[in-house]
Write an enzyme that holds these catalytic residues in place. Structure first.
Site, PDB file in Angstrom:
ATOM      1  N   HIS C  82       0.741  -1.207   0.022  1.00 61.08           N
ATOM      2  CA  HIS C  82       0.121   0.013   0.053  1.00 61.08           C
ATOM      3  C   HIS C  82       0.639   1.320   0.025  1.00 61.08           C
ATOM      4  N   ASP C 111       8.002  22.670 -25.257  1.00 59.51           N
ATOM      5  CA  ASP C 111       7.844  21.532 -24.795  1.00 59.51           C
ATOM      6  C   ASP C 111       8.956  21.282 -23.573  1.00 59.51           C
ATOM      7  N   TRP C 147       7.383  -0.345   4.312  1.00 57.29           N
ATOM      8  CA  TRP C 147       7.956   0.572   3.106  1.00 57.29           C
ATOM      9  C   TRP C 147       9.404   0.932   3.501  1.00 57.29           C
ATOM     10  N   SER C 174      13.502   6.279 -13.014  1.00 58.19           N
ATOM     11  CA  SER C 174      12.459   7.085 -13.536  1.00 58.19           C
ATOM     12  C   SER C 174      12.469   8.416 -12.863  1.00 58.19           C
ATOM     13  N   TYR C 262       9.360  15.654   1.499  1.00 66.83           N
ATOM     14  CA  TYR C 262       9.071  16.970   1.252  1.00 66.83           C
ATOM     15  C   TYR C 262       9.090  16.946  -0.334  1.00 66.83           C
ATOM     16  N   SER C 273      -0.334  27.237  -4.065  1.00 67.17           N
ATOM     17  CA  SER C 273      -0.211  28.564  -4.416  1.00 67.17           C
ATOM     18  C   SER C 273      -0.649  29.140  -5.657  1.00 67.17           C
ATOM     19  N   HIS C 307      14.969  11.944  12.838  1.00 68.73           N
ATOM     20  CA  HIS C 307      13.863  11.936  13.711  1.00 68.73           C
ATOM     21  C   HIS C 307      12.978  10.673  13.685  1.00 68.73           C
ATOM     22  N   HIS C 308      13.182  10.050  12.590  1.00 69.83           N
ATOM     23  CA  HIS C 308      12.373   8.660  12.601  1.00 69.83           C
ATOM     24  C   HIS C 308      13.145   7.453  13.234  1.00 69.83           C
ATOM     25  N   LYS C 336       4.762  29.630   5.068  1.00 73.45           N
ATOM     26  CA  LYS C 336       3.878  29.483   3.964  1.00 73.45           C
ATOM     27  C   LYS C 336       2.499  29.587   4.249  1.00 73.45           C
ATOM     28  N   ARG C 455       1.529   0.669  15.341  1.00 79.22           N
ATOM     29  CA  ARG C 455       1.105   0.388  13.938  1.00 79.22           C
ATOM     30  C   ARG C 455       1.674  -0.974  13.377  1.00 79.22           C
TER      31      ARG C 455
HETATM   32  C1  HEA Z   1       0.430   9.118  -0.377  1.00 81.19           C
HETATM   33  C2  HEA Z   1       0.595   8.309   0.425  1.00 81.19           C
HETATM   34  C3  HEA Z   1      -0.685   7.579   0.915  1.00 81.19           C
HETATM   35  C4  HEA Z   1      -2.071   7.504   0.806  1.00 81.19           C
HETATM   36  C5  HEA Z   1      -2.881   8.380  -0.286  1.00 81.19           C
HETATM   37  C6  HEA Z   1      -2.711   6.637   1.613  1.00 81.19           C
HETATM   38  C7  HEA Z   1      -3.892   6.532   1.797  1.00 81.19           C
HETATM   39  C8  HEA Z   1      -4.552   5.882   2.717  1.00 81.19           C
HETATM   40  N1  HEA Z   1      -3.976   4.791   3.687  1.00 81.19           N
HETATM   41 FE1  HEA Z   1      -1.987   4.748   4.012  1.00 81.19          FE
HETATM   42  N2  HEA Z   1      -0.090   4.519   4.261  1.00 81.19           N
HETATM   43  C9  HEA Z   1       0.882   5.219   3.730  1.00 81.19           C
HETATM   44  C10 HEA Z   1       0.703   6.136   2.766  1.00 81.19           C
HETATM   45  C11 HEA Z   1      -0.422   6.562   2.255  1.00 81.19           C
HETATM   46  N3  HEA Z   1      -1.859   6.257   2.628  1.00 81.19           N
HETATM   47  C12 HEA Z   1       2.111   4.819   4.244  1.00 81.19           C
HETATM   48  C13 HEA Z   1       3.759   5.537   3.667  1.00 81.19           C
HETATM   49  C14 HEA Z   1       2.072   3.840   5.038  1.00 81.19           C
HETATM   50  C15 HEA Z   1       3.252   3.192   6.173  1.00 81.19           C
HETATM   51  C16 HEA Z   1       3.370   2.025   5.619  1.00 81.19           C
HETATM   52  C17 HEA Z   1       4.148   0.944   6.766  1.00 81.19           C
HETATM   53  O1  HEA Z   1       4.035   1.281   7.682  1.00 81.19           O
HETATM   54  O2  HEA Z   1       5.115   0.430   6.088  1.00 81.19           O
HETATM   55  C18 HEA Z   1       0.446   3.808   5.099  1.00 81.19           C
HETATM   56  C19 HEA Z   1      -0.060   3.068   6.287  1.00 81.19           C
HETATM   57  C20 HEA Z   1      -1.534   2.821   6.158  1.00 81.19           C
HETATM   58  C21 HEA Z   1      -2.153   2.321   7.453  1.00 81.19           C
HETATM   59  C22 HEA Z   1      -1.335   1.415   8.604  1.00 81.19           C
HETATM   60  C23 HEA Z   1      -1.040  -0.005   8.271  1.00 81.19           C
HETATM   61  C24 HEA Z   1      -0.427  -0.228   9.343  1.00 81.19           C
HETATM   62  O3  HEA Z   1       0.341   0.335  10.162  1.00 81.19           O
HETATM   63  O4  HEA Z   1      -0.425  -1.647   9.537  1.00 81.19           O
HETATM   64  C25 HEA Z   1      -3.401   2.476   7.238  1.00 81.19           C
HETATM   65  C26 HEA Z   1      -4.417   1.970   8.381  1.00 81.19           C
HETATM   66  O5  HEA Z   1      -5.589   2.238   8.479  1.00 81.19           O
HETATM   67  C27 HEA Z   1      -3.581   3.331   5.922  1.00 81.19           C
HETATM   68  C28 HEA Z   1      -4.818   3.645   5.736  1.00 81.19           C
HETATM   69  C29 HEA Z   1      -4.887   4.455   4.419  1.00 81.19           C
HETATM   70  C30 HEA Z   1      -6.200   4.702   3.817  1.00 81.19           C
HETATM   71  C31 HEA Z   1      -7.646   4.326   4.472  1.00 81.19           C
HETATM   72  C32 HEA Z   1      -6.177   5.582   2.880  1.00 81.19           C
HETATM   73  C33 HEA Z   1      -7.264   6.269   2.093  1.00 81.19           C
HETATM   74  O6  HEA Z   1      -6.969   7.469   1.835  1.00 81.19           O
HETATM   75  C34 HEA Z   1      -7.078   5.598   0.603  1.00 81.19           C
HETATM   76  C35 HEA Z   1      -8.340   5.701  -0.091  1.00 81.19           C
HETATM   77  C36 HEA Z   1      -8.907   4.710  -0.924  1.00 81.19           C
HETATM   78  C37 HEA Z   1      -9.008   4.697  -2.299  1.00 81.19           C
HETATM   79  C38 HEA Z   1      -8.834   6.102  -2.934  1.00 81.19           C
HETATM   80  C39 HEA Z   1      -9.263   3.667  -3.021  1.00 81.19           C
HETATM   81  C40 HEA Z   1     -10.570   3.378  -3.250  1.00 81.19           C
HETATM   82  C41 HEA Z   1     -10.960   2.057  -3.770  1.00 81.19           C
HETATM   83  C42 HEA Z   1     -12.097   1.631  -4.228  1.00 81.19           C
HETATM   84  C43 HEA Z   1     -13.323   2.443  -4.343  1.00 81.19           C
HETATM   85  C44 HEA Z   1     -12.168   0.037  -4.430  1.00 81.19           C
HETATM   86  C45 HEA Z   1     -12.620  -0.092  -5.947  1.00 81.19           C
HETATM   87  C46 HEA Z   1     -11.325  -0.912  -6.668  1.00 81.19           C
HETATM   88  C47 HEA Z   1     -11.396  -0.690  -7.712  1.00 81.19           C
HETATM   89  C48 HEA Z   1     -12.283  -0.037  -8.885  1.00 81.19           C
HETATM   90  C49 HEA Z   1     -10.106  -1.313  -8.599  1.00 81.19           C
HETATM   91  N4  HEA Z   1      -2.473   3.531   5.380  1.00 81.19           N
HETATM   92  C1  HEA Z   2       4.107  14.819   2.717  1.00 75.21           C
HETATM   93  C2  HEA Z   2       4.758  14.318   3.982  1.00 75.21           C
HETATM   94  C3  HEA Z   2       4.896  14.757   5.087  1.00 75.21           C
HETATM   95  C4  HEA Z   2       5.306  16.071   5.602  1.00 75.21           C
HETATM   96  C5  HEA Z   2       5.056  17.401   4.826  1.00 75.21           C
HETATM   97  C6  HEA Z   2       5.620  15.915   7.049  1.00 75.21           C
HETATM   98  C7  HEA Z   2       6.044  17.118   7.851  1.00 75.21           C
HETATM   99  C8  HEA Z   2       6.728  16.906   8.917  1.00 75.21           C
HETATM  100  N1  HEA Z   2       6.734  15.863   9.801  1.00 75.21           N
HETATM  101 FE1  HEA Z   2       6.540  13.914   9.123  1.00 75.21          FE
HETATM  102  N2  HEA Z   2       6.167  12.212   8.365  1.00 75.21           N
HETATM  103  C9  HEA Z   2       5.736  11.702   7.121  1.00 75.21           C
HETATM  104  C10 HEA Z   2       5.494  12.529   6.086  1.00 75.21           C
HETATM  105  C11 HEA Z   2       5.492  13.830   6.238  1.00 75.21           C
HETATM  106  N3  HEA Z   2       5.742  14.710   7.393  1.00 75.21           N
HETATM  107  C12 HEA Z   2       5.746  10.127   7.016  1.00 75.21           C
HETATM  108  C13 HEA Z   2       5.505   9.372   5.921  1.00 75.21           C
HETATM  109  C14 HEA Z   2       6.209   9.740   8.394  1.00 75.21           C
HETATM  110  C15 HEA Z   2       6.365   8.269   8.619  1.00 75.21           C
HETATM  111  C16 HEA Z   2       7.144   7.522   8.052  1.00 75.21           C
HETATM  112  C17 HEA Z   2       7.207   5.761   8.492  1.00 75.21           C
HETATM  113  O1  HEA Z   2       7.704   5.727   9.462  1.00 75.21           O
HETATM  114  O2  HEA Z   2       6.671   5.080   7.777  1.00 75.21           O
HETATM  115  C18 HEA Z   2       6.478  10.636   9.114  1.00 75.21           C
HETATM  116  C19 HEA Z   2       7.046  10.801  10.326  1.00 75.21           C
HETATM  117  C20 HEA Z   2       7.581  11.849  11.017  1.00 75.21           C
HETATM  118  C21 HEA Z   2       8.313  11.681  12.307  1.00 75.21           C
HETATM  119  C22 HEA Z   2       8.766  10.218  12.777  1.00 75.21           C
HETATM  120  C23 HEA Z   2       7.953   9.908  13.869  1.00 75.21           C
HETATM  121  C24 HEA Z   2       8.194   8.513  14.181  1.00 75.21           C
HETATM  122  O3  HEA Z   2       8.659   7.624  13.647  1.00 75.21           O
HETATM  123  O4  HEA Z   2       8.543   8.280  15.706  1.00 75.21           O
HETATM  124  C25 HEA Z   2       8.567  12.919  12.762  1.00 75.21           C
HETATM  125  C26 HEA Z   2       9.351  13.167  13.971  1.00 75.21           C
HETATM  126  O5  HEA Z   2       9.651  14.367  14.121  1.00 75.21           O
HETATM  127  C27 HEA Z   2       8.068  13.822  11.673  1.00 75.21           C
HETATM  128  C28 HEA Z   2       7.980  15.184  11.891  1.00 75.21           C
HETATM  129  C29 HEA Z   2       7.507  16.195  11.068  1.00 75.21           C
HETATM  130  C30 HEA Z   2       7.863  17.787  11.003  1.00 75.21           C
HETATM  131  C31 HEA Z   2       8.081  18.218  12.240  1.00 75.21           C
HETATM  132  C32 HEA Z   2       7.104  18.041   9.979  1.00 75.21           C
HETATM  133  C33 HEA Z   2       6.855  19.325   9.358  1.00 75.21           C
HETATM  134  O6  HEA Z   2       7.331  19.914   8.215  1.00 75.21           O
HETATM  135  C34 HEA Z   2       5.674  19.922   9.711  1.00 75.21           C
HETATM  136  C35 HEA Z   2       5.529  21.652   9.668  1.00 75.21           C
HETATM  137  C36 HEA Z   2       4.249  22.365   9.523  1.00 75.21           C
HETATM  138  C37 HEA Z   2       3.650  22.802  10.512  1.00 75.21           C
HETATM  139  C38 HEA Z   2       4.090  22.916  11.783  1.00 75.21           C
HETATM  140  C39 HEA Z   2       2.095  23.383  10.387  1.00 75.21           C
HETATM  141  C40 HEA Z   2       2.022  24.645   9.952  1.00 75.21           C
HETATM  142  C41 HEA Z   2       2.548  25.629  10.887  1.00 75.21           C
HETATM  143  C42 HEA Z   2       1.790  26.680  11.310  1.00 75.21           C
HETATM  144  C43 HEA Z   2       0.193  26.619  11.029  1.00 75.21           C
HETATM  145  C44 HEA Z   2       2.281  27.575  12.234  1.00 75.21           C
HETATM  146  C45 HEA Z   2       3.403  27.346  12.999  1.00 75.21           C
HETATM  147  C46 HEA Z   2       3.501  26.014  14.087  1.00 75.21           C
HETATM  148  C47 HEA Z   2       4.129  25.964  15.194  1.00 75.21           C
HETATM  149  C48 HEA Z   2       5.224  26.918  15.808  1.00 75.21           C
HETATM  150  C49 HEA Z   2       4.142  24.667  15.895  1.00 75.21           C
HETATM  151  N4  HEA Z   2       7.323  13.096  10.851  1.00 75.21           N
HETATM  152 CU   LIG Z   3      10.768  12.944   8.336  1.00 74.03          CU
END
Ligand code: HEA
Ligand code: HEA
Ligand SMILES: [Cu+2]
Ligand code: CUA
Lengths: 271, 287, 530
Positions: C82, C111, C147, C174, C262, C273, C307-308, C336, C455
């Protein structure tokens, strides 16, 4: 869509959600919404930090969202709002760069001491070696000649099989019970040495605020001091294969005297 | 971009990319199955042949377009910048392996050997291990081995590569001055030096395997040694092939003193391979 | 910022009369940025349903305690696949699709700079995706180590490991090729007068994203290569006995992985934007500080990766450093968010579907950001780490963050692409269903995580039952709402109200000076920009 239909639609959606929520949620069960405060000095410190961060974020969120919502309501074209022409304001931008900076410095300043204390394993009174296996824990009381494995309790193990037909709700402490818990004394600084025999695991008990990875070939150390007797439950927190969800951690904290008796009883028949 | 520019060359449809992908996919599927224990070597070869064929035809097409004057200076700039960023990505690929080497030497081995403040790992799990470099780890994976000293073949290879950088630069200047004879001569020398380097490298590997008991599986030292030098050797091979193609094109009268992007790109690539080697010489062989 | 004195020029060259080729070969062999953009977007849409379908399997199994549908092994494969599909197959290609379609039009280029390469970077994807998905049908099933592919666990995979690693190599290739193309296009193909600081924000964010890609994708390639040799050739990179360290892989992965998130969010920022100023009828507030903030985020994202890994037992100084550098990222992000708010301030707002998605993005991305800042605090992250609190965090930034930005962007530019207006009423319904569904799915996961649910588990203790039920209901609501999106897009391609060149009320940018649908070749003669 005219405005009033839209507001109507929004209200309907909100009402629907509320209804849905009440419908799917059966009346049973406690609603756990937050971290527990736990039973160690660390867990309380961590809890306070968590609450601090939560409140800081909530307040910032309320302020920022309020401004946004005000803008959304006030500057609608449908209400005849005419767009202003300004494109930037250095003063404003400097202010809203500095403000979050200050907030974050404050948060870092508050958290650093806790981190230092958590890492300080000196003056421990007792050492336990914990080894992760797929999928069980081994506990070894260093220097005490006591060592045993701790695996998922049989009742949970039966109920958790695919199509077991057993209702998990009927199993006491479903998935959070083991055959032999780790027994420790209260009021004692216990140092743990954590490692693994195969893949990465993580030993986690939420009430102790201890979560550390168990990594094969390396030792991670840490400590905890439990204040109140009781049984504290946790789980492996690092994906370790198919039964990752089924290797719980149970810690039983006994008053010192009871613990000593327990330890002695373990040493005696161990031969 | 002062004047209205002349038209940018936008090629029409092309078959090569899709075929390149198919070839790559076949190669990788074959390789994966080979690793899993099937005898799919022919599949890999077929896939690779397809990729090579496509690369050849694709480049031939580009060369043809270039020689027929379809490209303006803007296209030339695009190619140049594209090449530079491609080389940057290669730099990061090597940086990953250098990082692994650095991590193992500066962090992992000292932890295992109990140097510094974090000593539990050592005292509890590996009490007999003394951290040193080169090392094949506390379990002495792969058994006793001798390491590859810097003086001897590696130093010689350093000299060869550095010289090849010089000869290539001479060739480049000759191209700019339109002295085709010198260009061809020094380009040929560069190719020869590249091949000599490869030869010594092959000899070094066989020496390591047969006499030093130094293998890819010799703990972290063998792992980092062979991964870094191996990927570098692969890049030298590719670079030497590119140089040979340039040589053929020079002999066919391609390139002008002002327009010779392909030659320059190859030169950049060769210098990049050169610089990586210096890093290898210092961090893998010497320090 | 840009004033256009001359629209797209007369199409006099013989070359221009070429329309698209016919049939399948148009799509297989095309070098046209619009065709390739379309291919990317369609591929992403398909993958959304494939990856989303897997999410629904996960949510179905988690609907109540006990195992009802799948084995733990298969559950782990679903979690892993997933995420891999969503990240590498869905959201990244979606944004590359936007880049392909919009960047040349936005900067007045005929282009992309390297059109053949462009075709190749797309056509690697379906093969890579197929190889990855095929692992599900192999001996021992697909990869199941998450993943993040951590060793030693991932080395226990069956036949799938080599395939998964090669698929990652292909996906990385790619991305790198695509990134090179975007950089070269932006640096070299701008129309005269289109200086860097006149470029639309979307172009800026993509330029910076492309640099990030070149910086980190090769590192991932190196890391998975080491996994491959550890498994098949006896190397010891990730094995203590040989002098390596399993944690080394985590460093490599997150050196890639954090910038990766990011890479996903910066193009989203770019789309937001573009949308917000359009429907506020007011120029983007603080353009140059937006550019600097984007660059700042990109730079910081390269020094926060650990931080992960707060729980792996890093030395104290390391934890301190990564805690503080992570917090710093909130500052440019705050800039932003505030600038977007200031753009709406005293504007003249209307609420077409793209704007609705953009507004939801503002609120919900911020919520995800707040939990991010909480997790940056190392001592507290010991509690949050590897719980559903993290899952809630990243889905808030990925789904109502990145995915909403992509959907909003699709509504925003669909009229330009197809020449027809989409059905606004259906669009609004789609928005409200999505907004409700996404919150219902992911907000309760905060509670689950805080209460202690780890999780990556197929089954859980009974006290987590209620919120999991809510979350699953939300997931199905959200998932099936996306079928509506497909319907709306198809309907829009088929027909609908004719769109004007401008489409919206006086929007800014070159793309709105060409007719709708945009002709197959735009800007063969560079437009003049003052
Ligand atoms: C861009 C990235 C992205 C997006 C969009 C999503 C979307 C969603 N994710 Fe995902 N998710 C991740 C990135 C993302 N996730 C990542 C990185 C992890 C961590 C994995 C890991 O631990 O290694 C994770 C893990 C993760 C977990 C934790 C699993 C676990 O720890 O065991 C869960 C559980 O609820 C979850 C739920 C969902 C759901 C409900 C959506 C929904 O938004 C999805 C919405 C569904 C649809 C849009 C499709 C609809 C389908 C149909 C209607 C069926 C019909 C089918 C056909 C016609 C073919 N995700
Ligand atoms: C698009 C993807 C995305 C983005 C943008 C971010 C943004 C941020 N993430 Fe996240 N992060 C993930 C995707 C993302 N993350 C994923 C996929 C994982 C899990 C991966 C895995 O384990 O599978 C993860 C996990 C993750 C961890 C690890 C947790 C753990 O496993 O223990 C941490 C820890 O520091 C973290 C921190 C942050 C922070 C500080 C930001 C910052 O950039 C956020 C900044 C934004 C704001 C703060 C909001 C706007 C600000 C304001 C409105 C005003 C001012 C606010 C303050 C002064 C508080 N992220
Ligand atoms: Cu991070
Ligand atoms: Cu042990 Cu997860």
């Amino acid at each position: 869509m005219p405005l009033n239909t839209l507001t109507l639609a929004r209200k309907a959606v909100l009402a629907g959600t509320a209804l849905l929520l009440t419908a799917v949620l059966p009346a049973h069960a406690a609603w756990d919404l937050n971290l527990p405060r736990g039973v160690t000095s660390t867990s309380r410190e961590v809890f306070d930090l968590h609450m601090l961060a939560l409140w800081v974020c909530t307040v910032i969120g309320i302020v920022v969202f309020a401004v946004m919502i005000y803008a959304l309501l006030k500057f609608r074209k449908s209400k005849g709002a005419v767009a202003a022409k300004f494109t930037h304001s250095t003063t404003a931008e400097v202010i809203w760069t500095i403000l979050p900076t200050l907030v974050l410095i404050f948060l870092a300043y508050e958290s650093a001491p806790a981190l230092i204390r958590i890492e300080d394993t000196r003056n421990s009174e007792m050492t336990i070696r914990i080894t992760g296996y797929q999928w069980k824990w081994q506990y070894e009381y260093v220097g005490q000649n006591v060592s045993f494995f701790s695996t998922l309790a049989q009742t949970s193990n039966e109920a958790r099989q695919l199509d077991s037909g057993l209702d998990p709700h009927q199993v006491e402490n479903y998935l959070l019970e083991v055959d032999r818990p780790l027994v420790v004394p209260v009021g004692t600084k216990i140092r743990y040495l954590l490692t693994s025999n195969d893949v990465n695991h993580a030993w986690w008990v939420i009430d102790l605020a201890v979560k550390r990875d168990a990594i094969p070939g390396y030792i991670n150390e840490g400590w905890f001091t439990i204040d109140e007797p009781g049984i504290y439950r946790g789980q492996c927190a690092e994906l370790c294969g198919k039964d990752h969800g089924f290797m719980p951690v149970v810690v039983e904290a006994l008053p010192k005297a009871e613990f000593d008796a327990w330890l002695a009883s373990q040493q005696a028949p161990a031969t | 971009m002062a004047h209205t520019q002349d038209k940018y060359y936008v090629p029409h449809g092309t078959r090569w990319p899709v075929f390149a992908s198919i070839g790559l996919a076949i190669t990788f599927v074959g390789a994966a199955q080979l690793l899993n224990g099937s005898s799919t070597l022919p599949v890999i070869l077929a896939g690779t042949a397809m990729v090579l064929f496509v690369v050849f035809r694709w480049f031939a097409e580009v060369v043809h377009e270039s020689e027929s004057g379809a490209y303006n200076s803007q296209v030339d700039r695009s190619f140049r910048q594209g090449m530079i960023w491609f080389i940057m990505s290669e730099v990061m690929f090597f940086a990953c392996f250098f990082g692994a080497l650095l991590y193992a030497r500066q962090l992992a081995l000292p932890w295992l050997g109990g140097i510094g403040s974090e000593t539990v790992t050592h005292s509890v799990l590996w009490p007999d291990f003394i951290s040193s470099w080169p090392s094949n780890g506390p379990a002495r994976i792969g058994g006793d081995f001798e390491y590859m000293g810097p003086w001897g073949i590696p130093a010689l290879n350093t000299a060869i590569l550095l010289t090849s950088g010089v000869t290539l630069t001479i060739a480049h200047h000759a191209l700019k001055d339109n002295r085709r004879g010198i260009l061809a001569l020094f380009l040929a020398i560069t190719v020869a030096l590249g091949i000599a380097f490869m030869g010594f490298q092959v000899y070094e590997y066989s020496h390591a395997y047969s006499e030093l008991n130094l293998k890819l599986s010799t703990g972290i030292y063998g792992s980092t040694f062979f991964m870094l030098t191996g990927f570098h050797g692969l890049h030298v091979t590719i670079g030497a092939i590119m140089l040979s193609v340039m040589l053929v094109r020079v002999l066919r009268g391609h390139f002008t003193p002002t327009r010779h992007f392909a030659f320059e790109a190859t030169a950049w690539y060769w210098h990049f391979v050169d610089v990586v080697w210096l890093g290898l010489f210092i961090f893998v062989y010497w320090l | 910022m840009t004033t256009i004195t001359q629209g797209h020029a007369a199409q006099d060259h013989a070359h221009d009369s070429h329309g698209p080729a016919r049939g399948l070969s148009r799509w297989l062999f095309t070098t046209n940025h619009k065709d390739i953009g379309t291919l990317y977007l369609l591929f992403a849409l398909v993958m959304l349903f494939v990856g989303g379908g897997m999410a629904l399997v996960i949510r179905a199994e988690l609907f109540q305690p006990g195992l009802q549908f799948v084995n733990p092994e298969f559950f782990n494969q679903m979690t892993t696949m997933h995420a891999l599909i969503m990240v590498f197959g869905m959201i990244m290609p979606a944004f590359v699709g936007f880049a392909n379609w919009m960047i040349p039009m936005m900067i007045g280029a005929p282009d992309m700079a390297l059109p053949r390469l462009n075709n190749w970077s797309f056509w690697i994807l379906p093969f890579a995706g197929t190889i990855l998905l095929s692992t599900l049908f192999m001996d021992g099933g697909g990869p199941a180590a998450g993943w993040t592919l951590y060793p030693p666990l991932v080395l226990q995979s069956g036949n799938s490991l080599a395939f998964a690693i090669f698929a990652v190599h292909l996906l990385g290739m790619s991305s790198i090729l695509g990134a090179i193309n975007i950089i070269v296009t932006v640096m070299n193909m701008r129309a005269p007068g289109m200086t860097l600081l006149k470029m639309p924000m979307f172009v800026w964010t993509w330029l910076i994203t492309a640099y990030l890609l070149i910086l980190v994708m090769p590192v991932l390639a190196g890391g998975v290569t080491m996994l491959l040799t550890d498994r098949f050739f006896g190397t010891s990179f990730f094995q203590a006995a040989g002098g390596g360290d399993p944690v080394l892989f985590q460093h490599i992965f997150w050196f890639f992985g954090h910038p990766e998130v990011y890479i996903i969010i910066l193009p989203s920022f770019g789309i937001i934007s573009q949308i917000i100023p359009t429907f506020s009828r007011k120029p983007l507030f603080g353009y140059s500080s937006m550019v600097y903030a984007t660059a700042g985020i990109a730079f910081l994202s390269c020094i926060v990766w650990a931080h992960h890994m707060f729980t792996v037992g890093m030395p104290l100084a390391g934890q301190m450093f990564f805690m503080m550098s992570t917090m710093l990222i909130a500052i440019p992000t705050a800039v932003k968010v505030f600038n977007w708010t200031a753009t709406m301030w005293r504007g003249s707002l209307s609420f077409e579907t793209p704007m609705l998605f953009a507004i939801a993005f503002l609120f919900l991305f911020s919520i995800g950001g707040f939990s991010g800042v909480m997790m940056a605090i190392a001592p507290v992250d010991f509690q949050y780490h590897d719980t559903y609190f993290i899952v809630a965090h990243f889905h808030y930034v990925l789904v109502p963050g990145a995915l909403f930005a992509a959907i909003g962007g699709a509504y925003f530019w669909l009229p330009k692409w197809t020449g027809h207006m989409y059905d606004e009423t259906l669009g609004k319904i789609h928005f409200w269903l999505s907004a409700v569904g996404v919150n219902l799915t992911f907000f309760p996961q905060h509670f689950l995580g805080l209460a202690g649910m780890p999780r990556r588990i197929p089954d859980y203790a009974t006290q987590f039952a209620d919120w999991n039920a809510v979350s699953s209901v939300g997931a199905f609501l959200f998932g099936f709402s996306q079928l509506m999106f497909v319907y709306i897009v198809v309907k829009c391609i088929r027909g609908g109200k004719q769109a004007t060149a401008q489409v919206w009320d006086n929007p800014e940018g070159l793309e709105w000076t060409v007719p709708s649908p945009a002709p197959y070749h735009t800007f063969d003669e560079a437009p003049l920009i003052k």
